[in-house]
Write a protein that holds these residues in place. Structure first.
Motif, PDB file in Angstrom:
ATOM      1  N   VAL A 481       0.832  -1.202   0.000  1.00 50.64           N
ATOM      2  CA  VAL A 481       0.000   0.000   0.000  1.00 50.64           C
ATOM      3  C   VAL A 481       0.867   1.251   0.000  1.00 50.64           C
ATOM      4  O   VAL A 481       0.607   2.215  -0.722  1.00 50.64           O
ATOM      5  CB  VAL A 481      -0.950  -0.002   1.224  1.00 50.64           C
ATOM      6  CG1 VAL A 481      -1.717   1.303   1.314  1.00 50.64           C
ATOM      7  CG2 VAL A 481      -1.909  -1.169   1.152  1.00 50.64           C
ATOM      8  N   GLY A 482       1.924   1.233   0.847  1.00 50.44           N
ATOM      9  CA  GLY A 482       2.739   2.433   1.023  1.00 50.44           C
ATOM     10  C   GLY A 482       3.763   2.669  -0.066  1.00 50.44           C
ATOM     11  O   GLY A 482       4.256   3.790  -0.204  1.00 50.44           O
ATOM     12  N   ARG A 483       4.092   1.615  -0.823  1.00 51.68           N
ATOM     13  CA  ARG A 483       5.068   1.758  -1.899  1.00 51.68           C
ATOM     14  C   ARG A 483       4.526   1.138  -3.187  1.00 51.68           C
ATOM     15  O   ARG A 483       5.035   0.139  -3.673  1.00 51.68           O
ATOM     16  CB  ARG A 483       6.403   1.093  -1.516  1.00 51.68           C
ATOM     17  CG  ARG A 483       7.105   1.739  -0.319  1.00 51.68           C
ATOM     18  CD  ARG A 483       7.585   3.134  -0.673  1.00 51.68           C
ATOM     19  NE  ARG A 483       8.316   3.750   0.418  1.00 51.68           N
ATOM     20  CZ  ARG A 483       7.786   4.514   1.360  1.00 51.68           C
ATOM     21  NH1 ARG A 483       6.476   4.756   1.350  1.00 51.68           N
ATOM     22  NH2 ARG A 483       8.526   5.059   2.299  1.00 51.68           N
ATOM     23  N   PRO A 484       3.492   1.747  -3.767  1.00 48.80           N
ATOM     24  CA  PRO A 484       2.949   1.188  -5.014  1.00 48.80           C
ATOM     25  C   PRO A 484       3.958   1.319  -6.149  1.00 48.80           C
ATOM     26  O   PRO A 484       4.806   2.215  -6.147  1.00 48.80           O
ATOM     27  CB  PRO A 484       1.707   2.051  -5.270  1.00 48.80           C
ATOM     28  CG  PRO A 484       1.994   3.338  -4.578  1.00 48.80           C
ATOM     29  CD  PRO A 484       2.807   2.990  -3.368  1.00 48.80           C
ATOM     30  N   LYS A 485       3.854   0.409  -7.099  1.00 50.46           N
ATOM     31  CA  LYS A 485       4.750   0.452  -8.254  1.00 50.46           C
ATOM     32  C   LYS A 485       4.424   1.683  -9.107  1.00 50.46           C
ATOM     33  O   LYS A 485       3.264   2.033  -9.314  1.00 50.46           O
ATOM     34  CB  LYS A 485       4.596  -0.808  -9.098  1.00 50.46           C
ATOM     35  CG  LYS A 485       5.032  -2.091  -8.398  1.00 50.46           C
ATOM     36  CD  LYS A 485       6.527  -2.141  -8.215  1.00 50.46           C
ATOM     37  CE  LYS A 485       6.963  -3.461  -7.598  1.00 50.46           C
ATOM     38  NZ  LYS A 485       8.412  -3.508  -7.354  1.00 50.46           N
ATOM     39  N   ILE A 486       5.482   2.320  -9.584  1.00 48.68           N
ATOM     40  CA  ILE A 486       5.313   3.428 -10.524  1.00 48.68           C
ATOM     41  C   ILE A 486       6.401   3.271 -11.587  1.00 48.68           C
ATOM     42  O   ILE A 486       7.573   3.075 -11.264  1.00 48.68           O
ATOM     43  CB  ILE A 486       5.401   4.800  -9.809  1.00 48.68           C
ATOM     44  CG1 ILE A 486       5.265   5.949 -10.816  1.00 48.68           C
ATOM     45  CG2 ILE A 486       6.639   4.930  -8.971  1.00 48.68           C
ATOM     46  CD1 ILE A 486       5.086   7.305 -10.146  1.00 48.68           C
ATOM     47  N   TYR A 487       5.985   3.301 -12.845  1.00 48.63           N
ATOM     48  CA  TYR A 487       6.977   3.025 -13.892  1.00 48.63           C
ATOM     49  C   TYR A 487       6.693   3.872 -15.130  1.00 48.63           C
ATOM     50  O   TYR A 487       5.594   4.393 -15.326  1.00 48.63           O
ATOM     51  CB  TYR A 487       7.009   1.547 -14.259  1.00 48.63           C
ATOM     52  CG  TYR A 487       5.672   0.918 -14.566  1.00 48.63           C
ATOM     53  CD1 TYR A 487       5.068   1.082 -15.810  1.00 48.63           C
ATOM     54  CD2 TYR A 487       5.010   0.137 -13.621  1.00 48.63           C
ATOM     55  CE1 TYR A 487       3.857   0.492 -16.106  1.00 48.63           C
ATOM     56  CE2 TYR A 487       3.790  -0.455 -13.895  1.00 48.63           C
ATOM     57  CZ  TYR A 487       3.214  -0.281 -15.139  1.00 48.63           C
ATOM     58  OH  TYR A 487       2.005  -0.851 -15.431  1.00 48.63           O
ATOM     59  N   VAL A 488       7.744   3.996 -15.965  1.00 40.39           N
ATOM     60  CA  VAL A 488       7.657   4.774 -17.208  1.00 40.39           C
ATOM     61  C   VAL A 488       7.045   3.902 -18.295  1.00 40.39           C
ATOM     62  O   VAL A 488       7.374   2.719 -18.415  1.00 40.39           O
ATOM     63  CB  VAL A 488       9.050   5.261 -17.639  1.00 40.39           C
ATOM     64  CG1 VAL A 488       8.961   6.009 -18.978  1.00 40.39           C
ATOM     65  CG2 VAL A 488       9.657   6.158 -16.574  1.00 40.39           C
ATOM     66  N   MET A 489       6.166   4.498 -19.089  1.00 39.63           N
ATOM     67  CA  MET A 489       5.517   3.774 -20.174  1.00 39.63           C
ATOM     68  C   MET A 489       6.035   4.267 -21.521  1.00 39.63           C
ATOM     69  O   MET A 489       6.408   5.431 -21.684  1.00 39.63           O
ATOM     70  CB  MET A 489       3.994   3.957 -20.115  1.00 39.63           C
ATOM     71  CG  MET A 489       3.362   3.474 -18.830  1.00 39.63           C
ATOM     72  SD  MET A 489       1.582   3.756 -18.789  1.00 39.63           S
ATOM     73  CE  MET A 489       1.008   2.450 -19.859  1.00 39.63           C
ATOM     74  N   GLY A 490       6.071   3.335 -22.466  1.00 33.83           N
ATOM     75  CA  GLY A 490       6.455   3.661 -23.830  1.00 33.83           C
ATOM     76  C   GLY A 490       5.473   3.051 -24.813  1.00 33.83           C
ATOM     77  O   GLY A 490       4.649   2.202 -24.446  1.00 33.83           O
TER      78      GLY A 490
END
Length: 651
Positions: A481-490
């Motif tokens: 919950v506290g560290r959701p995944k966040i990533y760059v999209m292409g």
């Protein structure tokens, strides 16, 4: 690059709902996700509603209508088979709990009858289990010595069973079964393996014929107690125990290799008890270092409701013991029931199972029983024997009742070393090495959870192992919950599909635009992390563009399609982020927020502050709009093309 006309779609804000209707819908989703009363609700006749209601509460009314002679034949065979396992196991586990052996038989009579009426599993065989027995002995034994004060110890065991049943029933009635699931699968594997190891070590007392033994459960204390009394070891007891243990393990191996011969391992404990008793009787082994059970009281369960202890200071001890043992029993029983239901392609209701477990333990506490659940070994025998319904539990209970009324004198000469061998043989099956190795290959963190639970039980106490299991499971939940995944999209070339560039290295990015996907809800627990992480992505992207002398970064696209909800802290974070980007002459673009998120963003005026023109339904539309603006206008321009949509390059 090919030219394509892309039509923009507006992101809709869901229509407002009255507060109480919204609250009702939310509670229904939380507590009644499976909508258990839909059949009752559809009926118009009151009599039919009552009938369906009774069938929901008492599943026996559901399956009894189609019961036939063929089912009865299968259930009788299954019931007699599991009774042959339940009788020696019940006596053994009662010894493990430091309770009179007869309680193991009492606990295989009343609770199975109650479960047959209220339980929804066709395959679960009810009885006592080693882990709950060990927990009972460890927790109550800390405060009350079973040898010095056996009556109070016994009464506290009944009271703990009552509190366990009450807790289980309340969880089922309030539809709070998800609270039990806080123990992850990995934690349960480690905890069970640790408890099984401790139980096996504890049984060295019986194998070696020791009279005095430590009350601690950690491996250091147990080994110290064993080797400090090496001068008191009885080789006769050890030899007899090893012989019976070898016999039991051999029968388990045969049944595992040839499933059709399941009855061999099922009958082995009773055969061991019979041959062990005959050995002692004819050779007078009780006079040569072999300890025996002694006299077992004849007759069915006496009432014990008046023996429940609700006075200080012992009520707190009974309550704590009941809650902890009750949670472990629930986790094991429901997991076992679901696994066998999956094999036969039917469903069991977890909340109904909790009520059934709770009621059978409450009724058991009133009739001289201690904690029961659905042990895997007994249920596996029931399943392999071809049981059709819960009638197999009734048959087992009847067989146990006959034993209580007429056959208890035959157990007088049963050697304790045989009971220790039965427990060790059963416990070795709980040490699941293959499952632990599977966790190592699949998920290292899950393996760490499993290992921590195991080490906590083995080198600490059962309570420490349980606390570690729950604590690490909760910690992982908080990390999700506290560290959701966040990533760059292409962009996947020649498509309008955008994906994670780490998963799809061939995906291309657009100069001047960065697309970030947030994979989870935005709450107070993760809003600061997301703000910092987004800021870091932006800084890294700007540094990369500066070094390559490409166009400067101008648009930040946040893909919120996985953001099912957002709270006020999350909204404040987005408002701060928007202001921060504005000062850096960067434009924030939002993509496809969920219904709840969109509703809150609209109410908070965030949509107005960012501009509705910068909210897009898909990443492709957002990228195309940004690409167009990069070639025609400044990023802070409010201009948005409407009516005839311009042509621009497909990214």
């Amino acid at each position: 690059m090919c030219k394509r006309v892309l039509q923009y779609h507006q992101v809709e804000t869901p229509p407002p709902q009255p507060f109480f209707k919204s609250l009702k819908n939310t509670l229904n989703e939380i507590l009644f996700a499976d909508d258990p009363f839909r059949k009752i609700r559809k009926e118009s006749k009151m009599s039919k509603k009552i009938e369906l209601g009774l069938r929901h509460v008492f599943p026996i009314l559901e399956w009894a209508r189609g019961y036939n002679l063929e089912y009865l034949k299968s259930d009788v065979i299954s019931g007699i088979t599991i009774a042959s396992l339940a009788i020696p196991q019940g006596i053994s586990y009662a010894q493990l709990a430091n309770l009179p052996p007869i309680l193991g038989l009492y606990s295989s009579f009343v609770p199975p009858m109650v479960y047959a009426i209220m339980g929804s599993s066709r395959d679960l065989a009810v009885g006592t289990v080693a882990v709950a027995s060990l927990l009972t002995a460890a927790m109550i034994g800390k405060e009350v010595n079973a040898v010095e004060n056996p009556k109070l110890y016994l009464h506290l065991a009944f009271t703990a069973t009552f509190f366990a049943g009450l807790m289980q029933t309340c969880l089922g009635l309030l539809r709070l079964g998800f609270l039990v699931e806080i123990l992850s699968h990995a934690a349960i594997i480690g905890f069970m393996a640790g408890a099984a190891t401790v139980v096996c070590l504890q049984q060295l007392k019986g194998l070696l014929g020791l009279s005095h033994f430590t009350h601690s459960t950690d491996v250091i204390s147990v080994l110290r107690s064993i080797f400090s009394q090496s001068h008191m070891w009885r080789w006769e007891s050890g030899l007899l125990g090893c012989c019976f243990l070898f016999f039991l393990l051999t029968t388990k191996y045969i049944s595992k290799k040839r499933p059709k011969l399941f009855w061999i391992s099922a009958m082995a404990p009773l055969v061991s008890v019979i041959f062990g008793s005959l050995f002692v009787y004819f050779l007078h082994a009780q006079f040569h270092g072999i300890q025996i059970i002694g006299e077992l009281k004849k007759g069915i369960n006496p009432p014990s409701i008046t023996h429940l202890v609700f006075t200080s200071p012992y009520v707190t001890l009974a309550l704590k013991t009941g809650i902890i043992t009750g949670v472990i029993a629930l986790a094991e029983g429901i997991a076992v029931g679901r696994s066998f239901a999956m094999y036969k392609n039917y469903n069991i209701d977890g909340n109904k199972e909790m009520i059934a477990f709770g009621m059978m333990n409450i009724m058991g506490s009133f009739s001289s029983c201690y904690l029961t659940t659905g042990p895997f070994s007994r249920s596996a025998v029931n399943f392999n024997a071809g049981c059709k319904t819960a009638v197999s539990n009734v048959v087992m209970a009847v067989a146990v009742a006959v034993t209580l009324l007429f056959l208890t004198p035959l157990f007088f000469y049963t050697p304790l070393v045989v009971l220790s061998s039965i427990i060790i043989a059963a416990m070795l099956g709980l040490v699941d090495y293959e499952a632990a190795m599977h966790l190592w290959r699949l998920d290292k963190f899950d393996f760490f959870v499993c290992l921590s639970a195991f080490l906590g039980v083995v080198f600490g106490t059962i309570e420490i192992g349980l606390i570690l299991s729950v604590g690490i499971s909760v910690l992982r939940l908080l990390l999700f919950v506290g560290r959701p995944k966040i990533y760059v999209m292409g962009n996947i070339q020649n498509t309008e599909i955008f994906r994670n560039i780490e998963q799809y290295p061939q995906a291309t990015t657009l100069s001047g635009v960065i697309i970030l996907h947030i994979d989870g809800p935005i709450y107070f627990a993760n809003s600061s992390y997301l703000r910092d992480r987004i800021g870091r992505w932006i800084d890294e992207e700007e540094d990369k563009l500066r070094k390559s002398e490409e166009n400067s970064l101008q648009y930040i696209i946040l893909d919120l399609s996985a953001v099912g909800n957002i709270d006020t802290s999350g909204i404040s974070m987005l408002e701060e982020l928007n202001k921060l980007l504005g000062r850096r002459e960067l434009k924030l673009v939002i993509v496809n927020p969920g219904a709840e998120a969109m509703k809150k963003l609209s109410k908070s005026k965030f949509i107005e502050s960012i501009g509705k023109d910068w909210i897009h339904l898909t990443v492709a539309e957002a990228v195309s709009a940004c690409d167009f603006m990069l070639h025609t206008a400044k990023p802070d321009s409010p201009e948005k093309i409407s009516g005839g949509v311009p042509e621009f390059n497909n990214v």
